[in-house]
Motif scaffolding. Structure first.
Motif, short mmCIF file in Angstrom:
data_model
loop_
_atom_site.label_atom_id
_atom_site.label_comp_id
_atom_site.label_asym_id
_atom_site.label_seq_id
_atom_site.Cartn_x
_atom_site.Cartn_y
_atom_site.Cartn_z
N TYR A 13 0.85 -1.18 0.00
CA TYR A 13 0.00 0.00 0.00
C TYR A 13 0.89 1.23 0.00
O TYR A 13 1.64 1.46 0.95
CB TYR A 13 -0.93 0.01 1.22
CG TYR A 13 -2.04 -1.02 1.16
CD1 TYR A 13 -3.09 -0.87 0.25
CD2 TYR A 13 -2.06 -2.12 2.01
CE1 TYR A 13 -4.11 -1.80 0.18
CE2 TYR A 13 -3.09 -3.05 1.95
CZ TYR A 13 -4.11 -2.88 1.04
OH TYR A 13 -5.12 -3.79 0.99
N SER A 41 -4.98 -10.63 13.32
CA SER A 41 -5.63 -9.45 12.78
C SER A 41 -4.59 -8.50 12.19
O SER A 41 -3.53 -8.29 12.77
CB SER A 41 -6.41 -8.76 13.91
OG SER A 41 -7.27 -7.82 13.38
N GLY A 42 -4.87 -7.99 11.00
CA GLY A 42 -3.98 -7.01 10.38
C GLY A 42 -2.83 -7.63 9.61
O GLY A 42 -1.95 -6.91 9.12
N SER A 46 -7.37 -10.09 4.51
CA SER A 46 -8.40 -9.44 3.69
C SER A 46 -7.82 -8.95 2.38
O SER A 46 -8.46 -9.03 1.33
CB SER A 46 -9.02 -8.24 4.42
OG SER A 46 -9.62 -8.66 5.59
N GLN A 50 -9.15 -9.84 -1.22
CA GLN A 50 -9.60 -8.81 -2.16
C GLN A 50 -8.90 -8.92 -3.50
O GLN A 50 -9.50 -8.64 -4.54
CB GLN A 50 -9.38 -7.41 -1.56
CG GLN A 50 -10.42 -7.08 -0.49
CD GLN A 50 -10.16 -5.77 0.20
OE1 GLN A 50 -9.41 -4.93 -0.29
NE2 GLN A 50 -10.78 -5.59 1.35
N ASP A 158 -15.01 -13.40 4.39
CA ASP A 158 -14.01 -12.66 5.17
C ASP A 158 -14.53 -12.43 6.58
O ASP A 158 -15.34 -11.54 6.81
CB ASP A 158 -13.70 -11.33 4.47
CG ASP A 158 -12.46 -10.67 5.04
OD1 ASP A 158 -11.97 -11.13 6.10
OD2 ASP A 158 -11.97 -9.70 4.44
P1 ADP Z 1 -10.16 -6.86 9.15
O1 ADP Z 1 -11.52 -6.90 9.79
O2 ADP Z 1 -9.93 -7.96 8.19
O3 ADP Z 1 -9.04 -6.69 10.14
P2 ADP Z 1 -9.91 -4.09 8.65
O4 ADP Z 1 -10.92 -3.68 9.65
O5 ADP Z 1 -8.45 -3.94 8.91
O6 ADP Z 1 -10.19 -5.59 8.22
O7 ADP Z 1 -10.24 -3.38 7.26
C1 ADP Z 1 -11.53 -3.30 6.77
C2 ADP Z 1 -11.44 -2.68 5.40
O8 ADP Z 1 -10.77 -1.42 5.45
C3 ADP Z 1 -10.67 -3.54 4.41
O9 ADP Z 1 -11.36 -3.55 3.18
C4 ADP Z 1 -9.33 -2.88 4.28
O10 ADP Z 1 -8.81 -3.01 2.95
C5 ADP Z 1 -9.64 -1.43 4.59
N1 ADP Z 1 -8.51 -0.85 5.33
C6 ADP Z 1 -7.90 -1.35 6.41
N2 ADP Z 1 -6.91 -0.56 6.83
C7 ADP Z 1 -6.90 0.49 5.99
C8 ADP Z 1 -6.10 1.66 5.90
N3 ADP Z 1 -5.09 1.90 6.73
N4 ADP Z 1 -6.39 2.53 4.90
C9 ADP Z 1 -7.38 2.29 4.07
N5 ADP Z 1 -8.18 1.21 4.08
C10 ADP Z 1 -7.93 0.32 5.05
#
Ligand code: ADP
Ligand code: ADP
Length: 225
Positions: A13, A41-42, A46, A50, A158
């Motif tokens: 990213y 997590s993290g 995901s 995607q 997911d």
């Molecule tokens: P998860 O529940 O799998 O941990 P997140 O809550 O981290 O997912 O992310 C949820 C959505 O937000 C995902 O589609 C992810 O791509 C997007 N996302 C997560 N972190 C960021 C970020 N720092 N900037 C932009 N989009 C994000």
């Protein structure tokens, strides 16, 4: 019978952090497999999902489904997220049929299928309910029906049950396994629950902490019920 090929896929990213989320992942997934992607997590689960769905592009590497490179959002997949995103002004039936309307497919031809999917998840008779009249588990059942309505060969999930209580989650896991056993679909299931992954899957990819790499690839001899 290889269905999904993931070759040397990296996702970086760009932006303030320049964050490496997925690092050179290579694997292939067979048709009909139920594979869980397990990791903290993290870690990039995901993101990997995607990219398989064509909703994000790899920074490098290639993904192909059924021999065709994934270069755009895939229409032939069903996706279930933790957040069901049901439209609250639409009935259960009309939420499920949304995909059919968007694709301009024949509604009459799919409404029987919608009814039988609802019956399969124990929601026959709920066609005319509105989402706010349903429990969290019921909403997630509806979103599974919505993902399956156009009969995609691939189902991506997911953390679908992450927001549900333990009992509801266990029930949904049993129902999901029945759906998988009956439908023969390929399922990729993202979770951070080891017990869920082991219960559901015939294969578990354990990802490392970010950046996601394949730390272990475990094949499970699933006891069939
Ligand atoms: P998860 O529940 O799998 O941990 P997140 O809550 O981290 O997912 O992310 C949820 C959505 O937000 C995902 O589609 C992810 O791509 C997007 N996302 C997560 N972190 C960021 C970020 N720092 N900037 C932009 N989009 C994000
Ligand atoms: P997981 O599903 O394992 O929780 P994600 O794939 O959601 O992990 O996220 C992996 C990392 O990438 C996280 O640090 C997250 O904040 C970051 N991330 C996810 N989506 C984006 C995005 N669209 N833009 C920037 N960073 C993102």
């Amino acid at each position: 019978d290889q269905f999904i090929a993931i070759e040397d896929v990296t996702k970086r990213y760009r932006g303030a952090g320049d964050l490496l989320a997925v690092d050179r992942v290579s694997t292939s997934i067979e048709r009909g497999q139920f594979i869980s992607i397990l990791g903290p997590s993290g870690c990039g689960k995901s993101t990997l999902m995607q990219m398989v769905a064509g909703l994000a592009a790899p920074s490098s590497g290639r993904i192909a489904i059924d021999g065709k490179p994934v270069t755009a959002p895939q229409t032939d997949v069903g996706i279930v997220f933790q957040d069901t995103n049901l439209l609250d002004w639409r009935s259960v039936m009309r939420n499920i049929m949304l995909q059919i309307e968007i694709r301009k497919l024949d509604r009459a031809a799919y409404s029987d299928r919608a009814r039988s999917l609802l019956a399969m998840v124990g929601l026959d008779g709920f066609e005319d309910k509105l989402p706010h009249q349903l429990s969290g588990g019921m909403k997630q059942r509806v979103s599974i029906c919505r993902a399956l309505i156009h009969d995609p060969p691939l189902l991506l999930m997911d953390e679908p049950f992450g927001a549900l209580d333990a009992l509801t989650r266990d029930q949904l896991n049993v129902d999901l396994q029945d759906i998988w056993l009956e439908s023969g679909k390929t399922v990729i299931f993202v979770t951070h629950s080891i017990s869920e992954a082991v219960f559901l899957s015939d294969r578990v990819l354990v990802m490392s902490p970010r950046p996601a790499t394949v730390a272990a690839d475990i094949h499970i001899d699933l006891p069939r019920r």
